[in-house]
Design a protein around this motif. Structure first.
Motif, PDB file in Angstrom:
ATOM      1  N   LEU A   3       0.795  -1.218   0.000  1.00  9.73           N
ATOM      2  CA  LEU A   3       0.000   0.000   0.000  1.00  9.73           C
ATOM      3  C   LEU A   3       0.835   1.279   0.000  1.00  9.73           C
ATOM      4  N   GLU A   4       1.880   1.330   0.802  1.00  7.38           N
ATOM      5  CA  GLU A   4       2.691   2.551   0.867  1.00  7.38           C
ATOM      6  C   GLU A   4       3.351   2.853  -0.476  1.00  7.38           C
ATOM      7  N   PHE A   5       3.921   1.819  -1.087  1.00  9.41           N
ATOM      8  CA  PHE A   5       4.549   2.026  -2.399  1.00  9.41           C
ATOM      9  C   PHE A   5       3.491   2.391  -3.434  1.00  9.41           C
ATOM     10  N   TYR A   6       2.366   1.716  -3.402  1.00  6.70           N
ATOM     11  CA  TYR A   6       1.279   1.975  -4.344  1.00  6.70           C
ATOM     12  C   TYR A   6       0.815   3.429  -4.232  1.00  6.70           C
ATOM     13  N   LYS A   7       0.614   3.912  -3.024  1.00  3.00           N
ATOM     14  CA  LYS A   7       0.206   5.309  -2.823  1.00  3.00           C
ATOM     15  C   LYS A   7       1.297   6.259  -3.311  1.00  3.00           C
ATOM     16  N   TYR A   8       2.541   5.939  -2.979  1.00  9.73           N
ATOM     17  CA  TYR A   8       3.678   6.763  -3.410  1.00  9.73           C
ATOM     18  C   TYR A   8       3.692   6.898  -4.932  1.00  9.73           C
ATOM     19  N   TYR A   9       3.581   5.773  -5.603  1.00 11.69           N
ATOM     20  CA  TYR A   9       3.655   5.764  -7.070  1.00 11.69           C
ATOM     21  C   TYR A   9       2.452   6.464  -7.691  1.00 11.69           C
ATOM     22  N   ARG A  10       1.258   6.131  -7.218  1.00 10.79           N
ATOM     23  CA  ARG A  10       0.024   6.661  -7.816  1.00 10.79           C
ATOM     24  C   ARG A  10      -0.167   8.163  -7.574  1.00 10.79           C
ATOM     25  N   THR A  11       0.427   8.696  -6.516  1.00  9.93           N
ATOM     26  CA  THR A  11       0.285  10.124  -6.250  1.00  9.93           C
ATOM     27  C   THR A  11       1.350  10.952  -6.966  1.00  9.93           C
ATOM     28  N   GLY A  12       2.255  10.275  -7.675  1.00 10.96           N
ATOM     29  CA  GLY A  12       3.289  10.996  -8.410  1.00 10.96           C
ATOM     30  C   GLY A  12       4.396  11.543  -7.522  1.00 10.96           C
ATOM     31  N   SER A  13       4.537  10.974  -6.343  1.00  8.99           N
ATOM     32  CA  SER A  13       5.593  11.428  -5.422  1.00  8.99           C
ATOM     33  C   SER A  13       6.967  11.150  -6.017  1.00  8.99           C
ATOM     34  N   THR A  14       7.956  11.924  -5.563  1.00  2.03           N
ATOM     35  CA  THR A  14       9.320  11.755  -6.084  1.00  2.03           C
ATOM     36  C   THR A  14      10.376  11.703  -4.986  1.00  2.03           C
ATOM     37  N   TYR A  15      10.009  12.003  -3.761  1.00  2.00           N
ATOM     38  CA  TYR A  15      11.013  12.150  -2.710  1.00  2.00           C
ATOM     39  C   TYR A  15      11.744  10.853  -2.356  1.00  2.00           C
ATOM     40  N   LEU A  16      11.223   9.699  -2.739  1.00  2.55           N
ATOM     41  CA  LEU A  16      11.910   8.433  -2.477  1.00  2.55           C
ATOM     42  C   LEU A  16      12.358   7.737  -3.766  1.00  2.55           C
ATOM     43  N   ASP A  17      12.310   8.431  -4.874  1.00  2.00           N
ATOM     44  CA  ASP A  17      12.704   7.826  -6.147  1.00  2.00           C
ATOM     45  C   ASP A  17      14.111   7.243  -6.086  1.00  2.00           C
ATOM     46  N   HIS A  18      15.018   7.920  -5.417  1.00  2.00           N
ATOM     47  CA  HIS A  18      16.401   7.444  -5.334  1.00  2.00           C
ATOM     48  C   HIS A  18      16.502   6.123  -4.567  1.00  2.00           C
ATOM     49  N   LYS A  19      15.513   5.788  -3.766  1.00  2.87           N
ATOM     50  CA  LYS A  19      15.493   4.507  -3.037  1.00  2.87           C
ATOM     51  C   LYS A  19      14.776   3.424  -3.841  1.00  2.87           C
ATOM     52  N   TYR A  20      13.680   3.790  -4.492  1.00  2.00           N
ATOM     53  CA  TYR A  20      12.861   2.822  -5.208  1.00  2.00           C
ATOM     54  C   TYR A  20      13.360   2.501  -6.612  1.00  2.00           C
ATOM     55  N   PHE A  21      13.923   3.461  -7.315  1.00  2.00           N
ATOM     56  CA  PHE A  21      14.136   3.308  -8.753  1.00  2.00           C
ATOM     57  C   PHE A  21      15.581   3.454  -9.212  1.00  2.00           C
ATOM     58  N   VAL A  22      16.525   3.307  -8.315  1.00  2.00           N
ATOM     59  CA  VAL A  22      17.940   3.349  -8.684  1.00  2.00           C
ATOM     60  C   VAL A  22      18.548   1.999  -8.313  1.00  2.00           C
ATOM     61  N   ARG A  23      19.250   1.409  -9.253  1.00  2.00           N
ATOM     62  CA  ARG A  23      19.863   0.097  -9.013  1.00  2.00           C
ATOM     63  C   ARG A  23      20.959   0.189  -7.955  1.00  2.00           C
ATOM     64  N   ASN A  24      21.148  -0.921  -7.288  1.00  2.00           N
ATOM     65  CA  ASN A  24      22.208  -1.080  -6.283  1.00  2.00           C
ATOM     66  C   ASN A  24      22.096  -0.093  -5.123  1.00  2.00           C
ATOM     67  N   LYS A  25      20.901   0.348  -4.851  1.00  2.00           N
ATOM     68  CA  LYS A  25      20.675   1.235  -3.705  1.00  2.00           C
ATOM     69  C   LYS A  25      19.737   0.558  -2.706  1.00  2.00           C
ATOM     70  N   HIS A  26      19.778  -0.760  -2.673  1.00  2.00           N
ATOM     71  CA  HIS A  26      18.874  -1.530  -1.821  1.00  2.00           C
ATOM     72  C   HIS A  26      19.153  -1.229  -0.346  1.00  2.00           C
TER      73      HIS A  26
END
Length: 107
Positions: free
Chosen positions: A76-99
């Motif tokens: 749910l948290e990721f779904y809300k983040y993505y669907r609302t167009g948020s960007t503040y966690l993009d560097h955690k969710y969408f960058v490789r090797n940043k697990h």
């Protein structure tokens, strides 16, 4: 076939900057992967469909629907983040090797 090509090309691809990498993994790749996931799920549900009357089928489909609901509830948290167009966690969710395991456990 196309997903294999995309994966092969992106595994070793060096993006020019983090912004380009985020754009690819946030917007481009999901267009393809989402369809694969959707049709694969439909295939699984249909091939496991039980024989029987309406009651048996209804019970089965409600069970499958509940599985999908549980999955979305867990995400749910990721779904809300993505669907609302948020960007503040993009560097955690969408960058490789940043697990970050702590990040994932808290969601």
């Amino acid at each position: 076939m196309y997903l294999d090509d995309i994966k092969k090309k992106t595994v070793h691809h060096k993006f020019e900057n983090q912004y380009d990498e985020i754009l690819f993994f946030k917007y481009t790749k999901p267009k393809f992967v989402s369809k694969l996931i959707y049709y694969n799920q439909i295939y699984k549900i249909e091939t496991r469909r039980p024989y029987g009357g309406k009651r048996v089928l209804r019970k089965y489909l409600l069970k499958e629907l509940n599985k999908l609901k549980c999955f979305f509830d867990d995400q749910l948290e990721f779904y809300k983040y993505y669907r609302t167009g948020s960007t503040y966690l993009d560097h955690k969710y969408f960058v490789r090797n940043k697990h970050d395991i702590k990040f994932n456990l808290s969601n």
